[in-house]
Motif scaffolding. Sequence first.
Motif, PDB file in Angstrom:
ATOM      1  N   ASP A  52       1.002  -1.367   0.286  1.00 48.76           N
ATOM      2  CA  ASP A  52       0.297  -0.188  -0.203  1.00 48.76           C
ATOM      3  C   ASP A  52       0.944   1.685  -0.099  1.00 48.76           C
ATOM      4  O   ASP A  52       0.195   2.584   0.010  1.00 48.76           O
ATOM      5  N   PHE A  53       2.243   1.528   0.292  1.00 49.97           N
ATOM      6  CA  PHE A  53       2.961   2.183   0.091  1.00 49.97           C
ATOM      7  C   PHE A  53       3.307   3.017  -1.129  1.00 49.97           C
ATOM      8  O   PHE A  53       2.757   4.592  -0.472  1.00 49.97           O
ATOM      9  N   ALA A  54       3.413   2.669  -2.199  1.00 45.16           N
ATOM     10  CA  ALA A  54       3.030   3.445  -3.539  1.00 45.16           C
ATOM     11  C   ALA A  54       1.819   3.835  -3.524  1.00 45.16           C
ATOM     12  O   ALA A  54       1.980   5.086  -3.809  1.00 45.16           O
ATOM     13  N   PRO A  55       0.698   3.233  -3.763  1.00 45.35           N
ATOM     14  CA  PRO A  55      -0.391   3.578  -4.154  1.00 45.35           C
ATOM     15  C   PRO A  55      -0.614   4.686  -3.152  1.00 45.35           C
ATOM     16  O   PRO A  55      -1.065   5.861  -3.638  1.00 45.35           O
ATOM     17  N   ALA A  56      -0.582   4.446  -2.270  1.00 47.41           N
ATOM     18  CA  ALA A  56      -0.876   5.744  -1.001  1.00 47.41           C
ATOM     19  C   ALA A  56      -0.273   7.296  -1.057  1.00 47.41           C
ATOM     20  O   ALA A  56      -1.090   8.000  -1.300  1.00 47.41           O
ATOM     21  N   LEU A  57       0.964   6.653  -1.576  1.00 44.86           N
ATOM     22  CA  LEU A  57       1.364   8.723  -2.387  1.00 44.86           C
ATOM     23  C   LEU A  57       1.442   8.470  -2.908  1.00 44.86           C
ATOM     24  O   LEU A  57       1.206   9.995  -3.939  1.00 44.86           O
ATOM     25  N   ASN A  58       1.308   7.588  -4.048  1.00 39.92           N
ATOM     26  CA  ASN A  58       0.990   8.261  -5.308  1.00 39.92           C
ATOM     27  C   ASN A  58      -0.518   9.256  -5.558  1.00 39.92           C
ATOM     28  O   ASN A  58      -0.954   9.719  -6.916  1.00 39.92           O
ATOM     29  N   ALA A  59      -1.433   8.933  -5.020  1.00 38.46           N
ATOM     30  CA  ALA A  59      -3.005   9.280  -4.745  1.00 38.46           C
ATOM     31  C   ALA A  59      -3.280  10.897  -4.045  1.00 38.46           C
ATOM     32  O   ALA A  59      -4.072  11.026  -3.640  1.00 38.46           O
ATOM     33  N   LEU A  60      -1.893  10.806  -2.913  1.00 38.90           N
ATOM     34  CA  LEU A  60      -2.361  12.262  -2.571  1.00 38.90           C
ATOM     35  C   LEU A  60      -1.528  13.662  -4.075  1.00 38.90           C
ATOM     36  O   LEU A  60      -1.051  13.907  -4.468  1.00 38.90           O
ATOM     37  N   ARG A  61      -2.513  14.875  -2.909  1.00 37.48           N
ATOM     38  CA  ARG A  61      -2.436  15.710  -3.570  1.00 37.48           C
ATOM     39  C   ARG A  61      -2.449  16.485  -2.852  1.00 37.48           C
ATOM     40  O   ARG A  61      -2.910  16.887  -1.459  1.00 37.48           O
ATOM     41  N   GLY A  62      -1.631  17.670  -3.047  1.00 39.55           N
ATOM     42  CA  GLY A  62      -1.708  18.627  -2.506  1.00 39.55           C
ATOM     43  C   GLY A  62      -1.291  18.882  -1.251  1.00 39.55           C
ATOM     44  O   GLY A  62      -1.136  19.926   0.223  1.00 39.55           O
ATOM     45  N   ILE A  63       0.312  17.829  -0.697  1.00 44.87           N
ATOM     46  CA  ILE A  63       0.914  17.450   0.672  1.00 44.87           C
ATOM     47  C   ILE A  63       2.209  18.172  -0.345  1.00 44.87           C
ATOM     48  O   ILE A  63       2.411  17.591  -0.932  1.00 44.87           O
ATOM     49  N   VAL A 104      10.830   3.924   2.315  1.00 42.59           N
ATOM     50  CA  VAL A 104      11.263   5.155   1.616  1.00 42.59           C
ATOM     51  C   VAL A 104      11.761   5.191   0.209  1.00 42.59           C
ATOM     52  O   VAL A 104      11.925   6.130  -0.503  1.00 42.59           O
ATOM     53  N   ASP A 105      11.425   3.950  -0.986  1.00 43.80           N
ATOM     54  CA  ASP A 105      11.638   4.049  -1.868  1.00 43.80           C
ATOM     55  C   ASP A 105       9.983   4.501  -2.054  1.00 43.80           C
ATOM     56  O   ASP A 105      10.414   5.651  -3.736  1.00 43.80           O
ATOM     57  N   ALA A 106       9.086   4.589  -1.800  1.00 39.30           N
ATOM     58  CA  ALA A 106       7.908   4.792  -1.912  1.00 39.30           C
ATOM     59  C   ALA A 106       7.902   6.134  -2.183  1.00 39.30           C
ATOM     60  O   ALA A 106       7.272   6.921  -2.902  1.00 39.30           O
ATOM     61  N   VAL A 107       8.175   6.866  -0.675  1.00 42.18           N
ATOM     62  CA  VAL A 107       8.640   8.068  -0.122  1.00 42.18           C
ATOM     63  C   VAL A 107      10.167   8.992  -1.415  1.00 42.18           C
ATOM     64  O   VAL A 107       9.309  10.114  -1.918  1.00 42.18           O
ATOM     65  N   ALA A 108      10.982   8.438  -1.953  1.00 43.57           N
ATOM     66  CA  ALA A 108      11.848   8.954  -2.759  1.00 43.57           C
ATOM     67  C   ALA A 108      11.283   9.150  -4.304  1.00 43.57           C
ATOM     68  O   ALA A 108      11.347   9.956  -4.365  1.00 43.57           O
ATOM     69  N   GLY A 109       9.822   8.697  -4.582  1.00 43.71           N
ATOM     70  CA  GLY A 109       9.196   8.535  -5.725  1.00 43.71           C
ATOM     71  C   GLY A 109       8.234   9.665  -5.745  1.00 43.71           C
ATOM     72  O   GLY A 109       7.715  10.080  -6.732  1.00 43.71           O
ATOM     73  N   SER A 110       7.702  10.308  -4.561  1.00 44.83           N
ATOM     74  CA  SER A 110       6.894  11.526  -3.755  1.00 44.83           C
ATOM     75  C   SER A 110       7.678  12.411  -4.316  1.00 44.83           C
ATOM     76  O   SER A 110       6.923  13.536  -5.081  1.00 44.83           O
ATOM     77  N   ARG A 111       8.687  12.514  -4.320  1.00 45.62           N
ATOM     78  CA  ARG A 111       9.647  13.615  -4.478  1.00 45.62           C
ATOM     79  C   ARG A 111       9.028  14.384  -2.935  1.00 45.62           C
ATOM     80  O   ARG A 111       8.701  16.269  -3.091  1.00 45.62           O
ATOM     81  N   LEU A 112       9.067  13.798  -1.747  1.00 47.31           N
ATOM     82  CA  LEU A 112       8.292  14.914  -0.458  1.00 47.31           C
ATOM     83  C   LEU A 112       9.766  14.632   0.342  1.00 47.31           C
ATOM     84  O   LEU A 112       9.682  13.453   1.074  1.00 47.31           O
ATOM     85  N   PRO A 113       9.721  15.843   1.380  1.00 52.79           N
ATOM     86  CA  PRO A 113       9.747  15.799   2.448  1.00 52.79           C
ATOM     87  C   PRO A 113       9.677  15.112   3.601  1.00 52.79           C
ATOM     88  O   PRO A 113       8.671  14.772   3.608  1.00 52.79           O
ATOM     89  N   ALA A 114      10.422  14.113   4.318  1.00 55.12           N
ATOM     90  CA  ALA A 114       9.700  13.218   5.333  1.00 55.12           C
ATOM     91  C   ALA A 114      10.448  13.291   6.062  1.00 55.12           C
ATOM     92  O   ALA A 114      12.173  13.322   6.808  1.00 55.12           O
ATOM     93  N   ILE A 115       9.893  12.302   7.682  1.00 55.97           N
ATOM     94  CA  ILE A 115      10.207  12.784   8.693  1.00 55.97           C
ATOM     95  C   ILE A 115      10.700  10.948   8.965  1.00 55.97           C
ATOM     96  O   ILE A 115       9.960  10.674   8.915  1.00 55.97           O
ATOM     97  N   TYR A 116      11.689  10.819   9.676  1.00 55.30           N
ATOM     98  CA  TYR A 116      11.350   8.882   9.979  1.00 55.30           C
ATOM     99  C   TYR A 116      11.867   9.102  11.328  1.00 55.30           C
ATOM    100  O   TYR A 116      13.146   9.630  12.100  1.00 55.30           O
ATOM    101  N   PRO A 117      11.069   8.252  11.988  1.00 54.60           N
ATOM    102  CA  PRO A 117      11.612   7.970  13.740  1.00 54.60           C
ATOM    103  C   PRO A 117      12.857   7.280  13.955  1.00 54.60           C
ATOM    104  O   PRO A 117      13.907   7.510  15.121  1.00 54.60           O
ATOM    105  N   PHE A 118      13.736   6.788  13.112  1.00 56.75           N
ATOM    106  CA  PHE A 118      14.963   6.285  12.974  1.00 56.75           C
ATOM    107  C   PHE A 118      15.670   6.153  12.053  1.00 56.75           C
ATOM    108  O   PHE A 118      15.869   6.457  11.475  1.00 56.75           O
ATOM    109  N   ARG A 119      17.407   5.794  12.808  1.00 55.18           N
ATOM    110  CA  ARG A 119      18.169   6.195  11.719  1.00 55.18           C
ATOM    111  C   ARG A 119      18.084   4.782  10.406  1.00 55.18           C
ATOM    112  O   ARG A 119      18.795   4.585   9.495  1.00 55.18           O
ATOM    113  N   LEU A 120      17.573   3.524  11.289  1.00 56.80           N
ATOM    114  CA  LEU A 120      17.178   1.938  10.412  1.00 56.80           C
ATOM    115  C   LEU A 120      16.889   2.613   8.554  1.00 56.80           C
ATOM    116  O   LEU A 120      17.271   2.508   7.577  1.00 56.80           O
ATOM    117  N   TYR A 121      16.158   3.678   8.318  1.00 53.61           N
ATOM    118  CA  TYR A 121      14.867   3.854   7.911  1.00 53.61           C
ATOM    119  C   TYR A 121      16.139   5.074   5.951  1.00 53.61           C
ATOM    120  O   TYR A 121      16.562   4.480   5.083  1.00 53.61           O
TER     121      TYR A 121
END
Length: 300
Positions: free
Chosen positions: A226-237, A256-273
Motif C-alpha cells: 500500500d505504500f506507493a499507491p497511498a503516496l501516489n494518490a496524494l494531492r496538495g501534500i 523509503v523507495d515509495a517516499v523517494a518516488g513522491s519527491r516529498l520531504p519526510a521525517i523518519y523516527p529511526f536512523r534505520l530508514y
Amino acid sequence: MSGYDRWRRLRHAAMAVRVGVLVLLAFLSAPASFVSGPVGDAHAQQQPAGKVYRIGFLSQGQPVKAFLEALQQGLRERGYAEGRNLVWEFRSTDGSLDQLPQFAEDLVRLKVDVILARASSGAMAAKRATTSIPIVFFAVYAPVEIGLVPNLGHPGGNITGVAVNASDMAAKRVQLLKELVPTLKSVAILSHPSHPSNAVQLQGTEAAARTLGVRLKAVPVRGADDFAPALNALRGIEGVLHADTPLFVTHRARLVDAVAGSRLPAIYPFRLYVEAGASCRTVRTFPMSTGTRPSTWTRS
C-alpha cells in the motif's frame, strides 16, 4: 560499513536496550519475594543448579539485527549465553499482525520462562495468551492508554517492561518537519489502523498539526503493497510522516523507495530508514532522558 561504524551502531543499540535487559534479568534471576502475583509464583521454587532458561521472543516483523546483537551481548555480560544456560524461541511475522496470536500460544505451549514481546502488538498478543508466564515488553507506546497495563508505576499481573510516550514523539516529528520546511501547510501521515498504538500516535500528530497551523491527512496502509499507491494518490501534500509501528520498520526499504518516488520531504523516527536508502540531509538527535528519539529529515 567500517568497523568503527559498526561499533557505534552496536553501542547505540546496547544503550537503547540496557533497561530492557535488566528487566528481563529480574524475571530470570530474582527471588520470589522480588515479584508479586503470578510472576512471584513462577519463582516460588528454588531453581535447580545448571538450569537452562528458555526465552520466548514475540515480534510483529523481523527484529532489527543490531538490537538482537546488543540484547544477546547484554545477557552474556551478565552470565546468560545461548548453548550454556539459555535457549531462544523466536516467533516473528512478516510485518502483519495475523499470526501473532498463534505464535504467542506456541510460546505458552513450550512453557518458556519469560516472553520478551516487541511493540504493543506483540505485548497485547502475549497478554491474551497467558496470565502466568512473565511478559517483558519493549518499544511499546502508551501501554496504559491501549489497555496493556493499568498503571505505569505498578503494572501488576505478569507484565512489565519499557514504555515510550507515543503522543509526544509523534508531535515532535511534526514540529521538526515544520522547522525544516517553514512554509509547510499540509502533511500526510501514513497510518497502520490495526496496530494497537496507531490511534494514540495519530492523536499526538493531529494535536501538534493544529497548534502549528498545518493540515494533516491520515492515509491508512495495511501492508507494504500500500505504500506507493497511498503516496501516489496524494494531492496538495507538502510533507510525509508515518506511524511508528513494526510494519514500517520491517518494510522500511520499500517505504523509503515509495517516499523517494513522491519527491516529498519526510521525517523518519529511526536512523534505520536512512540506512535503508533514505537520502539524509539533516539528523537531529535528542537525549534519551527526554523520551524522544533520533528523527531524520530527508528529501530524495
